[in-house]
Motif scaffolding. Sequence first.
Motif, PDB file in Angstrom:
ATOM      1  N   TRP A 155       0.859  -1.189   0.000  1.00 43.04           N
ATOM      2  CA  TRP A 155       0.000   0.000   0.000  1.00 43.04           C
ATOM      3  C   TRP A 155       0.897   1.242   0.000  1.00 43.04           C
ATOM      4  O   TRP A 155       1.088   1.907   1.005  1.00 43.04           O
ATOM      5  CB  TRP A 155      -0.918  -0.023   1.221  1.00 43.04           C
ATOM      6  CG  TRP A 155      -2.029   0.991   1.179  1.00 43.04           C
ATOM      7  CD1 TRP A 155      -2.322   1.860   0.186  1.00 43.04           C
ATOM      8  CD2 TRP A 155      -3.002   1.210   2.199  1.00 43.04           C
ATOM      9  NE1 TRP A 155      -3.411   2.623   0.509  1.00 43.04           N
ATOM     10  CE2 TRP A 155      -3.855   2.246   1.752  1.00 43.04           C
ATOM     11  CE3 TRP A 155      -3.231   0.640   3.446  1.00 43.04           C
ATOM     12  CZ2 TRP A 155      -4.914   2.718   2.515  1.00 43.04           C
ATOM     13  CZ3 TRP A 155      -4.293   1.114   4.199  1.00 43.04           C
ATOM     14  CH2 TRP A 155      -5.124   2.141   3.738  1.00 43.04           C
ATOM     15  N   LYS A 156       1.443   1.572  -1.162  1.00 38.37           N
ATOM     16  CA  LYS A 156       2.381   2.687  -1.281  1.00 38.37           C
ATOM     17  C   LYS A 156       1.679   4.037  -1.195  1.00 38.37           C
ATOM     18  O   LYS A 156       2.288   5.033  -0.817  1.00 38.37           O
ATOM     19  CB  LYS A 156       3.128   2.589  -2.611  1.00 38.37           C
ATOM     20  CG  LYS A 156       3.973   1.327  -2.764  1.00 38.37           C
ATOM     21  CD  LYS A 156       4.593   1.262  -4.157  1.00 38.37           C
ATOM     22  CE  LYS A 156       5.381  -0.020  -4.343  1.00 38.37           C
ATOM     23  NZ  LYS A 156       5.925  -0.133  -5.741  1.00 38.37           N
ATOM     24  N   THR A 157       0.407   4.093  -1.566  1.00 39.58           N
ATOM     25  CA  THR A 157      -0.310   5.370  -1.606  1.00 39.58           C
ATOM     26  C   THR A 157      -1.054   5.668  -0.303  1.00 39.58           C
ATOM     27  O   THR A 157      -1.876   6.582  -0.266  1.00 39.58           O
ATOM     28  CB  THR A 157      -1.326   5.383  -2.771  1.00 39.58           C
ATOM     29  OG1 THR A 157      -2.314   4.361  -2.536  1.00 39.58           O
ATOM     30  CG2 THR A 157      -0.630   5.119  -4.092  1.00 39.58           C
ATOM     31  N   LYS A 158      -0.787   4.898   0.740  1.00 37.31           N
ATOM     32  CA  LYS A 158      -1.461   5.128   2.016  1.00 37.31           C
ATOM     33  C   LYS A 158      -1.284   6.572   2.444  1.00 37.31           C
ATOM     34  O   LYS A 158      -0.196   7.136   2.364  1.00 37.31           O
ATOM     35  CB  LYS A 158      -0.911   4.181   3.083  1.00 37.31           C
ATOM     36  CG  LYS A 158      -1.673   4.220   4.391  1.00 37.31           C
ATOM     37  CD  LYS A 158      -1.161   3.165   5.360  1.00 37.31           C
ATOM     38  CE  LYS A 158      -1.983   3.151   6.644  1.00 37.31           C
ATOM     39  NZ  LYS A 158      -1.510   2.109   7.585  1.00 37.31           N
ATOM     40  N   ASN A 214      -3.059   8.887   0.989  1.00 31.63           N
ATOM     41  CA  ASN A 214      -3.310   9.610  -0.270  1.00 31.63           C
ATOM     42  C   ASN A 214      -2.033  10.140  -0.917  1.00 31.63           C
ATOM     43  O   ASN A 214      -2.025  11.223  -1.518  1.00 31.63           O
ATOM     44  CB  ASN A 214      -4.311  10.750  -0.053  1.00 31.63           C
ATOM     45  CG  ASN A 214      -5.726  10.237   0.120  1.00 31.63           C
ATOM     46  OD1 ASN A 214      -6.125   9.289  -0.540  1.00 31.63           O
ATOM     47  ND2 ASN A 214      -6.472  10.848   1.015  1.00 31.63           N
ATOM     48  N   HIS A 258       0.619   4.626  -7.817  1.00 37.84           N
ATOM     49  CA  HIS A 258      -0.227   3.445  -7.938  1.00 37.84           C
ATOM     50  C   HIS A 258       0.298   2.339  -7.041  1.00 37.84           C
ATOM     51  O   HIS A 258       1.480   2.321  -6.679  1.00 37.84           O
ATOM     52  CB  HIS A 258      -0.273   2.960  -9.395  1.00 37.84           C
ATOM     53  CG  HIS A 258      -0.803   3.973 -10.358  1.00 37.84           C
ATOM     54  ND1 HIS A 258       0.015   4.805 -11.086  1.00 37.84           N
ATOM     55  CD2 HIS A 258      -2.077   4.304 -10.695  1.00 37.84           C
ATOM     56  CE1 HIS A 258      -0.728   5.601 -11.843  1.00 37.84           C
ATOM     57  NE2 HIS A 258      -2.000   5.320 -11.625  1.00 37.84           N
ATOM     58  N   ASP A 259      -0.576   1.430  -6.692  1.00 34.19           N
ATOM     59  CA  ASP A 259      -0.198   0.302  -5.840  1.00 34.19           C
ATOM     60  C   ASP A 259      -0.167  -1.009  -6.623  1.00 34.19           C
ATOM     61  O   ASP A 259       0.793  -1.769  -6.540  1.00 34.19           O
ATOM     62  CB  ASP A 259      -1.183   0.175  -4.669  1.00 34.19           C
ATOM     63  CG  ASP A 259      -1.239   1.427  -3.814  1.00 34.19           C
ATOM     64  OD1 ASP A 259      -0.189   1.828  -3.304  1.00 34.19           O
ATOM     65  OD2 ASP A 259      -2.338   2.006  -3.685  1.00 34.19           O
ATOM     66  N   ARG A 292      -2.866  -0.173 -13.968  1.00 39.46           N
ATOM     67  CA  ARG A 292      -2.364   0.615 -12.839  1.00 39.46           C
ATOM     68  C   ARG A 292      -3.552   1.100 -12.014  1.00 39.46           C
ATOM     69  O   ARG A 292      -4.414   1.809 -12.543  1.00 39.46           O
ATOM     70  CB  ARG A 292      -1.571   1.834 -13.309  1.00 39.46           C
ATOM     71  CG  ARG A 292      -0.384   1.532 -14.213  1.00 39.46           C
ATOM     72  CD  ARG A 292       0.819   1.101 -13.381  1.00 39.46           C
ATOM     73  NE  ARG A 292       2.019   1.077 -14.182  1.00 39.46           N
ATOM     74  CZ  ARG A 292       2.389   0.090 -14.974  1.00 39.46           C
ATOM     75  NH1 ARG A 292       1.600  -0.967 -15.086  1.00 39.46           N
ATOM     76  NH2 ARG A 292       3.504   0.132 -15.663  1.00 39.46           N
ATOM     77  N   ARG A 299      -4.918   2.144  -7.668  1.00 43.09           N
ATOM     78  CA  ARG A 299      -4.588   2.407  -6.270  1.00 43.09           C
ATOM     79  C   ARG A 299      -5.464   1.558  -5.353  1.00 43.09           C
ATOM     80  O   ARG A 299      -6.577   1.190  -5.700  1.00 43.09           O
ATOM     81  CB  ARG A 299      -4.842   3.890  -5.936  1.00 43.09           C
ATOM     82  CG  ARG A 299      -3.983   4.866  -6.685  1.00 43.09           C
ATOM     83  CD  ARG A 299      -4.553   6.264  -6.583  1.00 43.09           C
ATOM     84  NE  ARG A 299      -4.700   6.726  -5.229  1.00 43.09           N
ATOM     85  CZ  ARG A 299      -3.820   7.486  -4.586  1.00 43.09           C
ATOM     86  NH1 ARG A 299      -2.708   7.873  -5.204  1.00 43.09           N
ATOM     87  NH2 ARG A 299      -4.024   7.874  -3.349  1.00 43.09           N
ATOM     88  N   TRP A 300      -4.958   1.309  -4.151  1.00 42.58           N
ATOM     89  CA  TRP A 300      -5.787   0.727  -3.109  1.00 42.58           C
ATOM     90  C   TRP A 300      -6.836   1.746  -2.673  1.00 42.58           C
ATOM     91  O   TRP A 300      -6.735   2.935  -2.985  1.00 42.58           O
ATOM     92  CB  TRP A 300      -4.947   0.341  -1.889  1.00 42.58           C
ATOM     93  CG  TRP A 300      -4.207  -0.965  -1.993  1.00 42.58           C
ATOM     94  CD1 TRP A 300      -2.855  -1.151  -1.935  1.00 42.58           C
ATOM     95  CD2 TRP A 300      -4.775  -2.275  -2.146  1.00 42.58           C
ATOM     96  NE1 TRP A 300      -2.539  -2.482  -2.053  1.00 42.58           N
ATOM     97  CE2 TRP A 300      -3.706  -3.199  -2.181  1.00 42.58           C
ATOM     98  CE3 TRP A 300      -6.072  -2.760  -2.273  1.00 42.58           C
ATOM     99  CZ2 TRP A 300      -3.887  -4.567  -2.332  1.00 42.58           C
ATOM    100  CZ3 TRP A 300      -6.267  -4.127  -2.425  1.00 42.58           C
ATOM    101  CH2 TRP A 300      -5.190  -5.014  -2.455  1.00 42.58           C
ATOM    102  N   SER A 327      -8.830   4.516  -0.956  1.00 38.11           N
ATOM    103  CA  SER A 327      -8.340   5.735  -0.307  1.00 38.11           C
ATOM    104  C   SER A 327      -8.969   5.963   1.057  1.00 38.11           C
ATOM    105  O   SER A 327      -8.536   6.834   1.810  1.00 38.11           O
ATOM    106  CB  SER A 327      -8.605   6.949  -1.198  1.00 38.11           C
ATOM    107  OG  SER A 327      -9.983   7.042  -1.513  1.00 38.11           O
ATOM    108  N   GLU A 333     -10.734   2.654  -7.774  1.00 33.64           N
ATOM    109  CA  GLU A 333      -9.789   2.084  -6.816  1.00 33.64           C
ATOM    110  C   GLU A 333     -10.048   0.592  -6.663  1.00 33.64           C
ATOM    111  O   GLU A 333     -11.019   0.051  -7.214  1.00 33.64           O
ATOM    112  CB  GLU A 333      -9.925   2.781  -5.458  1.00 33.64           C
ATOM    113  CG  GLU A 333      -9.647   4.277  -5.507  1.00 33.64           C
ATOM    114  CD  GLU A 333      -9.998   4.983  -4.210  1.00 33.64           C
ATOM    115  OE1 GLU A 333      -9.573   6.136  -4.045  1.00 33.64           O
ATOM    116  OE2 GLU A 333     -10.725   4.388  -3.377  1.00 33.64           O
TER     117      GLU A 333
END
Length: 596
Positions: free
Chosen positions: A461-464, A466, A470-471, A478, A480-481, A483, A497
């Motif tokens: 979860w790189k975008t934790k 916000n 992309h995760d 591509r 994201r998890w 939000s 998402e």
Amino acid sequence: MTSSEIIRLPFDRAELAVWSRSGDKRVSNWPVVYILDDDTQTAVGKKKREQRRKIYVGESLNVAARMRQHLASIERSRLTNLRVIIDDTFNKSVCLHLESYLIELLSGDGAFEVLNRNDGIVDADYYNRAFYQDRFDEIFHQLKMAGVFTRTIPEIINSDLFKLSPFKSLTDDQAFAVEGVVKSLFDDLRSNDRSTTVIQGDPGTGKTVVAIYLLKLLADIRSSTDLDALDDDGDSLFSEFFTDEHRMLLRDLRIGFVIPQQSLRKSVQKVFRKTPGLDPTMVMTAFEVGESEHDFDLLIVDETHRLNQRANQPAATLNAKFRDITTKLFGQDDTSKTQLDWIKARSTHQIFLVDPAQSVKPADIPIELLQQLVADAKAADHHHPLLSQMRVRAGSDYVGHVRRMLGVATESGAQPPASVPDFGDYDFRMFDDVSAMRAEIVHRDREVGLSRLVAGYAWEWKTKGNKPGHDIEIGDFRMRWNSTQTDWTASPGSLGEVGSIHTVQGYDLNYAGVIIGPDLLFDTTTGRIVVDRASYFDKKGKEANKALGRVYSDDDLLWYIQNVYAVLLTRGIRGTYIYVHDPALREHLRPLVSLP
């Protein structure tokens, strides 16, 4: 074909007297459905919050006499508008169905505070029912044009407010469970005995619905009056409980509703905020129960399998709370004590809703404790199974097929399936291209709404918080998890998402696109599904339990991950789509899933 007529009148004695003398026989001798509401809106406080309007729906063979009864009720005499729905083809069965239909939709719409009890909601079959359902949709449209409803039917039925509403028609096994639980609860209250009850069911059998229904039913019994007898059509399975004795037994009862998952807890609190007799403060975490200054007479625990044992918590403050609560309740910091023990220590009566196969991380209550809980309830004749599949429109065998497909061991010891069963119109498909699956989910969302992508926790979860980026990256795909972890399925950006297990457990989707990530592989040498520990990124889902001195093996981890995917694959009401990251696992599962 005649249309239904909706007559609107001020709700007062003078107007009713004039209408009663009109000569229309349907005023005193015809089955009708009526709606009473209050158009008063009051500004309160600095924020000028709008006071929610109240509404009541009923049916009667003599609406004039019924209105005189309502005018004798303090609460209902304050309502100001009367709408009477009249149709020359209506009979008693049609009116009971329409009454229930409108109550359910009004509760899900959320614009009004629905004053009805929930024990009169019926869904019985009768002659020419399909014809009348079309007529009901026409009536809904007229009422929406008149401002009684604020949203469309699809918008209402896709909302959490509707799905978690206490105004539901129950299946036979749900109704039998509610009846058995309430009867034994009153028996135990009379005898001052402690009690533990278990309601057990697979995903989609309506455990949360039963819990909320129970709470509303108990609240209605506690607040009932003699005048409420006119709500009783005589067909309710629960009419026998609306007595002075039962009302007195519940009068001073302290009741709490424990929900371990944050997202589901917040959604239920929204429902309780809009439901007479229920209050969002009733909805609690296990920590709040442990820290409460008071004991409880009754605690109802949803998703009991998600209660925690002693393990490293997501925050250091929770680790300290776990220790302090255990010490307070048991005189010492006994690491063998779980939140299940807290619930039992803080309440006289408990009702646990449970599915041991939905434990998804090592911090959850050990399965052997859940199995013992079930066994003890069965021995005490306090066990109630839920069998009917209410979510997935693929029949009762779908859940079992999914679990066997994933290699999850079952109590029956059933062998893995050789092919996919006939699931009728249920849209069960495998995709070789994850982008194509996403496009189909977007299409379904435009068509019926509430269609989302979900995945196992097989990407970091790189975008934790916000953060940009992309995760989940699969070729050109591509995304994201989620939000947010609160009410994610209804959040504005959720279609763009991917949701995790922690955002969708306990929720419904119309269509679920499930990404089975690289955390699950197929070993072609052994012919077994195996786990890739390095590709599983839920840190709390695989870390060793230092408090209990336990290390989780790959086989232990496999069981949790299989459960995660079994939960994800049982979210879709109308259909489930699958993309499998590992090519060998994809080919292994292909014969078990319908092709596009």
